[in-house]
Every structure is written in C-alpha cells, then in structure tokens.
Design a protein around this motif. Structure first.
Motif, PDB file in Angstrom:
ATOM      1  N   GLN A   1       9.516 -53.404 -45.759  1.00 25.41           N
ATOM      2  CA  GLN A   1       9.689 -52.980 -47.143  1.00 25.41           C
ATOM      3  C   GLN A   1      10.418 -54.124 -47.839  1.00 25.41           C
ATOM      4  OE1 GLN A   1      11.056 -48.684 -45.713  1.00 25.41           O
ATOM      5  NE2 GLN A   1      10.561 -48.657 -47.908  1.00 25.41           N
ATOM      6  N   THR A   2       9.727 -54.835 -48.698  1.00 24.38           N
ATOM      7  CA  THR A   2      10.238 -56.094 -49.240  1.00 24.38           C
ATOM      8  C   THR A   2      11.140 -55.926 -50.449  1.00 24.38           C
ATOM      9  OG1 THR A   2       8.255 -56.316 -50.569  1.00 24.38           O
ATOM     10  CG2 THR A   2       8.256 -57.397 -48.403  1.00 24.38           C
ATOM     11  N   GLN A   3      11.243 -54.713 -50.971  1.00 24.89           N
ATOM     12  CA  GLN A   3      12.029 -54.475 -52.186  1.00 24.89           C
ATOM     13  C   GLN A   3      13.327 -53.751 -51.820  1.00 24.89           C
ATOM     14  OE1 GLN A   3       8.891 -51.948 -53.193  1.00 24.89           O
ATOM     15  NE2 GLN A   3       8.180 -53.138 -54.947  1.00 24.89           N
ATOM     16  N   PRO A   4      14.445 -54.452 -51.693  1.00 23.87           N
ATOM     17  CA  PRO A   4      15.700 -53.760 -51.376  1.00 23.87           C
ATOM     18  C   PRO A   4      16.100 -52.785 -52.476  1.00 23.87           C
ATOM     19  CG  PRO A   4      15.924 -56.120 -51.070  1.00 23.87           C
ATOM     20  CD  PRO A   4      14.607 -55.900 -51.746  1.00 23.87           C
ATOM     21  N   GLY A   5      15.813 -53.155 -53.744  1.00 23.78           N
ATOM     22  CA  GLY A   5      16.161 -52.298 -54.857  1.00 23.78           C
ATOM     23  C   GLY A   5      15.092 -52.348 -55.929  1.00 23.78           C
ATOM     24  N   MET A   6      14.866 -51.196 -56.556  1.00 17.91           N
ATOM     25  CA  MET A   6      13.913 -51.110 -57.659  1.00 17.91           C
ATOM     26  C   MET A   6      14.518 -50.274 -58.771  1.00 17.91           C
ATOM     27  SD  MET A   6      10.895 -52.596 -57.265  1.00 17.91           S
ATOM     28  CE  MET A   6       9.618 -51.621 -58.065  1.00 17.91           C
TER      29      MET A   6
ATOM     30  N   ALA B   1       5.574 -40.476 -63.331  1.00 17.70           N
ATOM     31  CA  ALA B   1       6.491 -39.734 -64.210  1.00 17.70           C
ATOM     32  C   ALA B   1       7.871 -39.586 -63.570  1.00 17.70           C
ATOM     33  CB  ALA B   1       5.904 -38.371 -64.542  1.00 17.70           C
ATOM     34  N   SER B   2       8.537 -40.711 -63.328  1.00 15.68           N
ATOM     35  CA  SER B   2       9.824 -40.712 -62.628  1.00 15.68           C
ATOM     36  C   SER B   2      10.840 -39.797 -63.307  1.00 15.68           C
ATOM     37  CB  SER B   2      10.386 -42.131 -62.586  1.00 15.68           C
ATOM     38  OG  SER B   2       9.551 -42.970 -61.834  1.00 15.68           O
ATOM     39  N   GLN B   3      11.643 -39.162 -62.457  1.00 12.46           N
ATOM     40  CA  GLN B   3      12.712 -38.281 -62.925  1.00 12.46           C
ATOM     41  C   GLN B   3      14.050 -38.810 -62.414  1.00 12.46           C
ATOM     42  OE1 GLN B   3      11.626 -34.481 -61.255  1.00 12.46           O
ATOM     43  NE2 GLN B   3       9.747 -34.308 -62.477  1.00 12.46           N
ATOM     44  N   LEU B   4      15.128 -38.433 -63.086  1.00 10.49           N
ATOM     45  CA  LEU B   4      16.454 -38.900 -62.667  1.00 10.49           C
ATOM     46  C   LEU B   4      16.735 -38.516 -61.217  1.00 10.49           C
ATOM     47  CD1 LEU B   4      18.546 -38.123 -65.880  1.00 10.49           C
ATOM     48  CD2 LEU B   4      17.558 -40.307 -65.163  1.00 10.49           C
ATOM     49  N   GLY B   5      16.225 -37.364 -60.811  1.00 12.75           N
ATOM     50  CA  GLY B   5      16.431 -36.905 -59.444  1.00 12.75           C
ATOM     51  C   GLY B   5      15.672 -37.695 -58.391  1.00 12.75           C
ATOM     52  N   ASP B   6      14.825 -38.611 -58.835  1.00 16.30           N
ATOM     53  CA  ASP B   6      14.102 -39.459 -57.883  1.00 16.30           C
ATOM     54  C   ASP B   6      14.964 -40.612 -57.388  1.00 16.30           C
ATOM     55  OD1 ASP B   6      10.973 -39.199 -59.739  1.00 16.30           O
ATOM     56  OD2 ASP B   6      11.798 -37.919 -58.147  1.00 16.30           O
ATOM     57  N   SER B   7      16.112 -40.827 -58.005  1.00 12.76           N
ATOM     58  CA  SER B   7      17.006 -41.898 -57.561  1.00 12.76           C
ATOM     59  C   SER B   7      17.465 -41.611 -56.143  1.00 12.76           C
ATOM     60  CB  SER B   7      18.228 -41.993 -58.482  1.00 12.76           C
ATOM     61  OG  SER B   7      17.849 -42.426 -59.766  1.00 12.76           O
ATOM     62  N   ALA B   8      17.123 -42.500 -55.228  1.00 15.37           N
ATOM     63  CA  ALA B   8      17.389 -42.290 -53.802  1.00 15.37           C
ATOM     64  C   ALA B   8      16.904 -43.509 -53.035  1.00 15.37           C
ATOM     65  CB  ALA B   8      16.664 -41.045 -53.284  1.00 15.37           C
ATOM     66  N   MET B   9      17.135 -43.468 -51.715  1.00 17.37           N
ATOM     67  CA  MET B   9      16.583 -44.471 -50.817  1.00 17.37           C
ATOM     68  C   MET B   9      15.244 -43.937 -50.318  1.00 17.37           C
ATOM     69  SD  MET B   9      17.828 -47.376 -49.655  1.00 17.37           S
ATOM     70  CE  MET B   9      17.996 -48.482 -48.256  1.00 17.37           C
TER      71      MET B   9
ATOM     72  N   GLU C   1      13.301 -50.834 -43.585  1.00 14.69           N
ATOM     73  CA  GLU C   1      14.693 -50.957 -44.011  1.00 14.69           C
ATOM     74  C   GLU C   1      14.999 -50.161 -45.277  1.00 14.69           C
ATOM     75  OE1 GLU C   1      15.936 -52.473 -40.910  1.00 14.69           O
ATOM     76  OE2 GLU C   1      17.359 -52.987 -42.491  1.00 14.69           O
ATOM     77  N   GLY C   2      13.947 -49.737 -45.970  1.00 20.43           N
ATOM     78  CA  GLY C   2      14.161 -48.889 -47.126  1.00 20.43           C
ATOM     79  C   GLY C   2      14.195 -49.632 -48.450  1.00 20.43           C
ATOM     80  N   THR C   3      13.933 -48.877 -49.530  1.00 17.57           N
ATOM     81  CA  THR C   3      14.043 -49.380 -50.901  1.00 17.57           C
ATOM     82  C   THR C   3      14.910 -48.407 -51.684  1.00 17.57           C
ATOM     83  OG1 THR C   3      11.867 -50.439 -50.906  1.00 17.57           O
ATOM     84  CG2 THR C   3      12.802 -49.847 -53.055  1.00 17.57           C
TER      85      THR C   3
ATOM     86  N   GLY D   1      23.085 -48.950 -45.700  1.00 15.01           N
ATOM     87  CA  GLY D   1      22.073 -49.738 -46.376  1.00 15.01           C
ATOM     88  C   GLY D   1      20.906 -50.155 -45.511  1.00 15.01           C
ATOM     89  N   GLN D   2      20.783 -49.553 -44.343  1.00 17.54           N
ATOM     90  CA  GLN D   2      19.717 -49.950 -43.430  1.00 17.54           C
ATOM     91  C   GLN D   2      18.821 -48.776 -43.064  1.00 17.54           C
ATOM     92  OE1 GLN D   2      20.925 -52.377 -40.126  1.00 17.54           O
ATOM     93  NE2 GLN D   2      22.570 -53.353 -41.274  1.00 17.54           N
ATOM     94  N   GLY D   3      17.764 -49.085 -42.338  1.00 17.44           N
ATOM     95  CA  GLY D   3      16.836 -48.059 -41.899  1.00 17.44           C
ATOM     96  C   GLY D   3      17.326 -47.331 -40.662  1.00 17.44           C
ATOM     97  N   LEU D   4      16.505 -46.424 -40.166  1.00 15.13           N
ATOM     98  CA  LEU D   4      16.841 -45.632 -38.988  1.00 15.13           C
ATOM     99  C   LEU D   4      16.347 -46.344 -37.731  1.00 15.13           C
ATOM    100  CD1 LEU D   4      16.818 -43.565 -41.407  1.00 15.13           C
ATOM    101  CD2 LEU D   4      16.173 -41.848 -39.717  1.00 15.13           C
ATOM    102  N   ARG D   5      17.196 -46.355 -36.722  1.00 16.00           N
ATOM    103  CA  ARG D   5      16.814 -46.932 -35.440  1.00 16.00           C
ATOM    104  C   ARG D   5      16.879 -45.849 -34.367  1.00 16.00           C
ATOM    105  NH1 ARG D   5      20.546 -51.993 -34.495  1.00 16.00           N
ATOM    106  NH2 ARG D   5      22.084 -50.650 -35.531  1.00 16.00           N
TER     107      ARG D   5
END
Lengths: 118, 114
Positions: free
Chosen positions: A6-11, A81-89, A110-112, B40-44
């Motif tokens: 996942q190449t985008q750490p933050g969006m 149609a993003s909502q404020l509650g969509d803010s998350a990892m 690794e997540g975004t 800040g990391q994924g699950l392992r």
C-alpha cells in the motif's frame, strides 16, 4: 518481496468526494482472495469488501467498490461520497491458496490513513 | 450476540514476567489467529490454529506461545523471551474452508511494559 503493498501512507479527501486507496499484491498462486478492512482509532477491524481471484466482476458493497485489475495485480478500494466517519486506517490483505496448509491465513499491507475533511 | 471477546483490554508486564492474553469466540469458527500491530503499521501473524489441539507458527512467533485445547478458546502467552512486547494484539477467527469469508476480529489488547 512484499506480498501486499500500500503505497499511500496518508490520503486526504473532501467530504462527499470519492477516493481511491491503492493496493498491489504479489502471488504466484492462481487461487487467492483480497480483503479490505477499516480500522478506526478505537482499534477494531471492520471488514469492508472481498474479491476472489476467479471473480469475473469487481466487488461492490454499498459505497465501497473494488477496482480489480488482475493482470496488473492491483485491487484498489474506491470509496464514493466520503463521510467524516470514513476517517480511519484502511488495510488491504491477501489470502493465498485453498488448502490444508494455508487455511485462510491473511497477509496484511502497511495500511493507508484516510482523513476526510469537512 | 456472536463474536470474539479479548481480555483484558489493557495489560502491563513487568520485566521477566510471562503474561497471557485471552481470546474466546462463540461463532463456531474452527480457525483462530493472533496478530501483533505496532503503531502506524500493519498486522503481523504470530500464531494460528486451524483445528483443536493443532497450531502453526506465523511470521513472528519467537517469544510467544499458544494453546488450543477448546474450539472456542485460543490464549496467547507473551513470554519473557519477547524483548519488545509493547504492541496492540488482535485475535481473529474464521471458518477454515470458507475462503471467501472474512476473518472476524476482537477489540484487541494493548500490552505495555512497566
């Protein structure tokens, strides 16, 4: 090599707009599945959507859809149609194979971190 | 309601101490899993079990141990050999052969060193 990238750490996205979160994967197994989960700041993991490698159509679940490009090995999550509650990892995860040895274990990216602005 | 219960929510460990994290499910799932998540990391994957009395090491099993004596329960012990145990631990379960079904997660345990 990373199995899930996942190449985008933050969006960041404005409320009511659409956003795409990228996920690429690496596997040589012809049978696999891709899952997306949402993790709010409270920590629980919420399942959003699933795409199987043999599925002919892109998966959709309400405001979530999956842009599955098998040849490019990508499975991007689209939130409309993003909502404020969509803010998350948001995490992309892959299951490889369908056998006794692999079971249904998942490998996670690794997540975004998505932030929806009002 | 069916679900996965992890306890405690917060846990503190002293140096040289073993601690055990509890995970119970009433979903009648045969497979259970333990994950570690650092900030800040994924699950392992630490350990997983597909049937009672059987379990396999995941990617980061060193310093951890598990048991699976009952279908509903999959406790994780963080031993003193785990030198950096501070993390968020998540337990999950699924039906072993229903490959298109997601893993269901508990609410997690946050472990810290005193």
């Amino acid at each position: 090599a990373q199995k899930i990238t996942q190449t985008q750490p933050g969006m960041f996205v404005q409320e009511k707009e659409a956003v795409t979160l990228d996920c690429t994967y690496d596997t040589s197994d012809p049978s696999y599945g891709l899952f997306w989960y949402k993790q709010p700041s409270s920590g629980e993991m919420i399942f959003l959507i699933y795409q199987g490698s043999y599925d002919q159509q892109n998966a959709t679940e309400g405001r979530y859809s999956l842009n599955f490009q098998k040849a490019r090995k990508s499975a991007n999550l689209v939130i409309s149609a993003s909502q404020l509650g969509d803010s998350a990892m948001y995490f992309c995860a892959m299951r490889e194979g369908e056998g006794e040895t692999s079971g249904s274990r998942l490998t996670f990216g690794e997540g975004t971190q998505l932030t929806v602005n009002p | 309601d069916g679900g996965i219960t992890q306890s405690p929510k917060y846990l503190f460990r002293k140096e040289g101490q073993n601690v055990t994290l509890s995970c119970e499910q009433n979903l009648n799932h045969d497979a259970m899993y333990w994950y570690r998540q650092d900030p800040g990391q994924g699950l392992r994957l630490i350990y997983y079990s597909q049937i009672v009395n059987d379990f396999q090491k995941g990617d980061i099993a060193e310093g951890y141990s598990v048991s699976r004596e009952k279908k509903e329960s999959f406790p994780l012990t963080v031993t003193s050999a785990q030198k950096n145990p501070t993390a968020f631990y998540l337990c999950a379960s699924s039906m072993r052969t229903q490959y298109n079904q997601p893993q269901h997660f508990g609410d997690g345990t946050r472990l810290s060193i005193l």
